[in-house]
Design a protein around this motif. Structure first.
Motif, PDB file in Angstrom:
ATOM      1  N   LEU A 105      47.303  37.322  40.697  1.00  0.00           N
ATOM      2  CA  LEU A 105      47.671  35.932  40.450  1.00  0.00           C
ATOM      3  C   LEU A 105      48.654  35.442  41.505  1.00  0.00           C
ATOM      4  N   TYR A 106      49.661  36.258  41.804  1.00  0.00           N
ATOM      5  CA  TYR A 106      50.634  35.868  42.831  1.00  0.00           C
ATOM      6  C   TYR A 106      49.951  35.713  44.186  1.00  0.00           C
ATOM      7  N   LEU A 122      40.875  40.797  43.981  1.00  0.00           N
ATOM      8  CA  LEU A 122      41.501  40.600  42.683  1.00  0.00           C
ATOM      9  C   LEU A 122      41.092  41.755  41.775  1.00  0.00           C
ATOM     10  N   VAL A 123      42.039  42.630  41.475  1.00  0.00           N
ATOM     11  CA  VAL A 123      41.767  43.822  40.672  1.00  0.00           C
ATOM     12  C   VAL A 123      42.263  43.572  39.252  1.00  0.00           C
ATOM     13  N   ASN A 124      41.351  43.466  38.308  1.00  0.00           N
ATOM     14  CA  ASN A 124      41.696  43.227  36.900  1.00  0.00           C
ATOM     15  C   ASN A 124      42.638  42.046  36.730  1.00  0.00           C
ATOM     16  N   MET A 125      42.320  40.971  37.409  1.00  0.00           N
ATOM     17  CA  MET A 125      43.174  39.780  37.359  1.00  0.00           C
ATOM     18  C   MET A 125      42.548  38.646  36.553  1.00  0.00           C
ATOM     19  N   ALA A 198      54.024  32.563  33.350  1.00  0.00           N
ATOM     20  CA  ALA A 198      53.178  32.486  34.551  1.00  0.00           C
ATOM     21  C   ALA A 198      52.005  31.528  34.344  1.00  0.00           C
ATOM     22  N   ASP A 199      51.631  30.848  35.397  1.00  0.00           N
ATOM     23  CA  ASP A 199      50.544  29.861  35.349  1.00  0.00           C
ATOM     24  C   ASP A 199      49.214  30.543  35.677  1.00  0.00           C
ATOM     25  N   TRP A 200      48.408  30.776  34.640  1.00  0.00           N
ATOM     26  CA  TRP A 200      47.109  31.420  34.825  1.00  0.00           C
ATOM     27  C   TRP A 200      45.973  30.408  34.997  1.00  0.00           C
ATOM     28  N   GLU A 201      46.302  29.137  35.014  1.00  0.00           N
ATOM     29  CA  GLU A 201      45.280  28.101  35.215  1.00  0.00           C
ATOM     30  C   GLU A 201      45.019  27.956  36.717  1.00  0.00           C
ATOM     31  N   VAL A 202      44.347  28.929  37.277  1.00  0.00           N
ATOM     32  CA  VAL A 202      44.091  28.956  38.711  1.00  0.00           C
ATOM     33  C   VAL A 202      42.876  28.085  39.045  1.00  0.00           C
ATOM     34  N   PRO A 203      42.955  27.234  40.049  1.00  0.00           N
ATOM     35  CA  PRO A 203      41.770  26.490  40.497  1.00  0.00           C
ATOM     36  C   PRO A 203      40.866  27.401  41.345  1.00  0.00           C
ATOM     37  N   TYR A 204      40.134  28.245  40.674  1.00  0.00           N
ATOM     38  CA  TYR A 204      39.332  29.260  41.363  1.00  0.00           C
ATOM     39  C   TYR A 204      38.377  28.637  42.374  1.00  0.00           C
ATOM     40  N   GLN A 205      37.893  27.432  42.096  1.00  0.00           N
ATOM     41  CA  GLN A 205      36.959  26.784  43.009  1.00  0.00           C
ATOM     42  C   GLN A 205      37.583  26.487  44.360  1.00  0.00           C
TER      43      GLN A 205
END
Length: 270
Positions: A105-106, A122-125, A198-205
Motif C-alpha cells: 500500500l505504501y 504487490l505481495v498479499n496487498m 491507513a487509506d486502502w481506497e487505492v485508485p488501482y486504475q
C-alpha cells in the motif's frame, strides 16, 4: 547497515547494493508493518543480487534501528515521504518496488504521488477496507497492549504462515514465560496504531506501470479471493501469481518461489 539521518532524533536504516550491470534492476522492498528488512535479506535479496540485480532494503521509522521522535505520527504520509527521502539519497537505478502487505500500500501510494519505479510487485496487498479488517486492526493493537509481539504472534500466527512453516516453527510460539505488554511509545505499537487509519481506497486504475500481484492462498487473515479478483481487474497492466502453498508472509515461507517470480517479472519489464 547504513543510516539516513532525518533531523536530530529520526533516521532510516537501510542496506543498499547496486546492480552488477547497467541493465540490472534495483528491487526496493517495503516491509510489513510489524516486520523489518530481515524478511527480505534472509534469502530473497541475496538471491536477487546473485542474479546481478541491486537491492534496497529499509526499515520504516519505528521499525528496528530506525528511530522516530515521540511526537511524530508514523502514518502513511510519513512513510511515503520517507520513501522519497531515501530514494533521493540513494538514487537506485531502474527501481522495482516490492511491497508486502501494507508495505505494498505504501509503495502504491508513493508511485501514485511521485512515480519513480519501473515496476510494482504487490505481495498479499489487495484488500478492501471494511468491518472485518478494521476489527482485526483494532484487535492487533489490543494484543500488543496486553502481551506484546509474542502474544500477537501466538494469536495470529495460524493465519500468517502456511501449515509447513507453522509445524517447523512450533517451538517459537506459546512460550512458558508470561506475556509482557508493549509500551505505547514503542515504534511497532505506534506504527500499528497509525495503520488503523491507513487509506486502502487505492485508485488501482491509475497504477499504469507494470504490476505483479502475488497472493498466498493459505492466508487466513487478510485474503478474500473475490476482493482480490475484483481489485486485480482494475489494474491496467498487471499479471498475477497465486501460490497455493503460501500464506501471508511469503518472503519468509517461500523465498525461492518468490525470487523466481521476481526475476521473471524483472526480465519482462520494458
Amino acid at each position: 547497515m547504513s543510516s539516513l539521518p532525518i533531523g536530530e532524533l529520526d533516521a532510516i536504516c537501510y542496506q543498499y547494493h547496486a546492480p552488477a550491470s547497467q541493465t540490472g534492476r534495483t528491487f526496493v522492498f517495503f516491509n510489513a508493518i510489524a516486520g523489518d528488512l530481515n524478511a527480505w535479506e534472509g534469502q530473497v535479496a541475496p538471491a536477487l543480487r546473485k542474479a546481478g540485480h541491486g537491492t534496497l532494503s529499509w526499515n520504516f521509522r519505528g521499525q528496528a534501528d530506525s528511530p522516530a521522535a515521540p511526537d511524530i505520527e508514523l502514518d502513511t504520509d510519513l512513510i511515503v515521504e520517507d520513501t522519497g527521502r531515501l530514494l533521493a539519497a540513494v538514487q537506485p537505478p531502474h527501481p522495482v518496488f516490492v511491497g508486502l502487505s501494507i508495505g505494498g500500500l505504501y509503495a502504491a501510494h508513493y508511485w501514485l504521488r511521485s512515480a519513480g519505479a519501473e515496476g510494482l510487485v504487490l505481495v498479499n496487498m489487495l484488500r478492501r477496507p471494511g468491518a472485518r479488517i478494521q476489527w482485526l486492526n483494532e484487535a492487533v493493537v489490543r494484543a500488543l497492549e496486553v502481551g506484546g509481539l509474542q502474544l500477537l504472534k501466538d494469536l495470529y500466527g495460524f493465519g500468517l504462515f502456511n501449515e509447513e512453516f507453522l509445524a517447523e516453527q512450533r517451538a517459537n510460539f506459546f512460550p512458558d514465560a508470561p506475556y509482557q505488554p508493549m509500551p505505547r511509545d514503542h515504534g511497532i505499537y505506534r506504527l500499528l496504531s497509525a495503520a488503523r487509519g491507513a487509506d486502502w481506497e487505492v485508485p488501482y486504475q491509475d497504477l499504469t506501470l507494470p504490476v505483479l500481484v502475488v497472493t498466498g492462498r493459505e492466508d487466513r487473515l487478510f485474503l478474500d479471493p473475490d476482493d482480490v479478483d475484483q481489485l486485480y481487474r482494475r489494474l491496467p497492466t498487471a499479471q498475477r501469481v497465486d501460490l497455493s502453498n503460501a500464506a501471508h508472509m511469503i518472503p519468509v515461507e517461500r523465498p525461492e518461489e518468490l525470487t523466481r517470480h521476481l526475476l521473471k517479472f524483472a526480465g519482462e519489464l520494458p
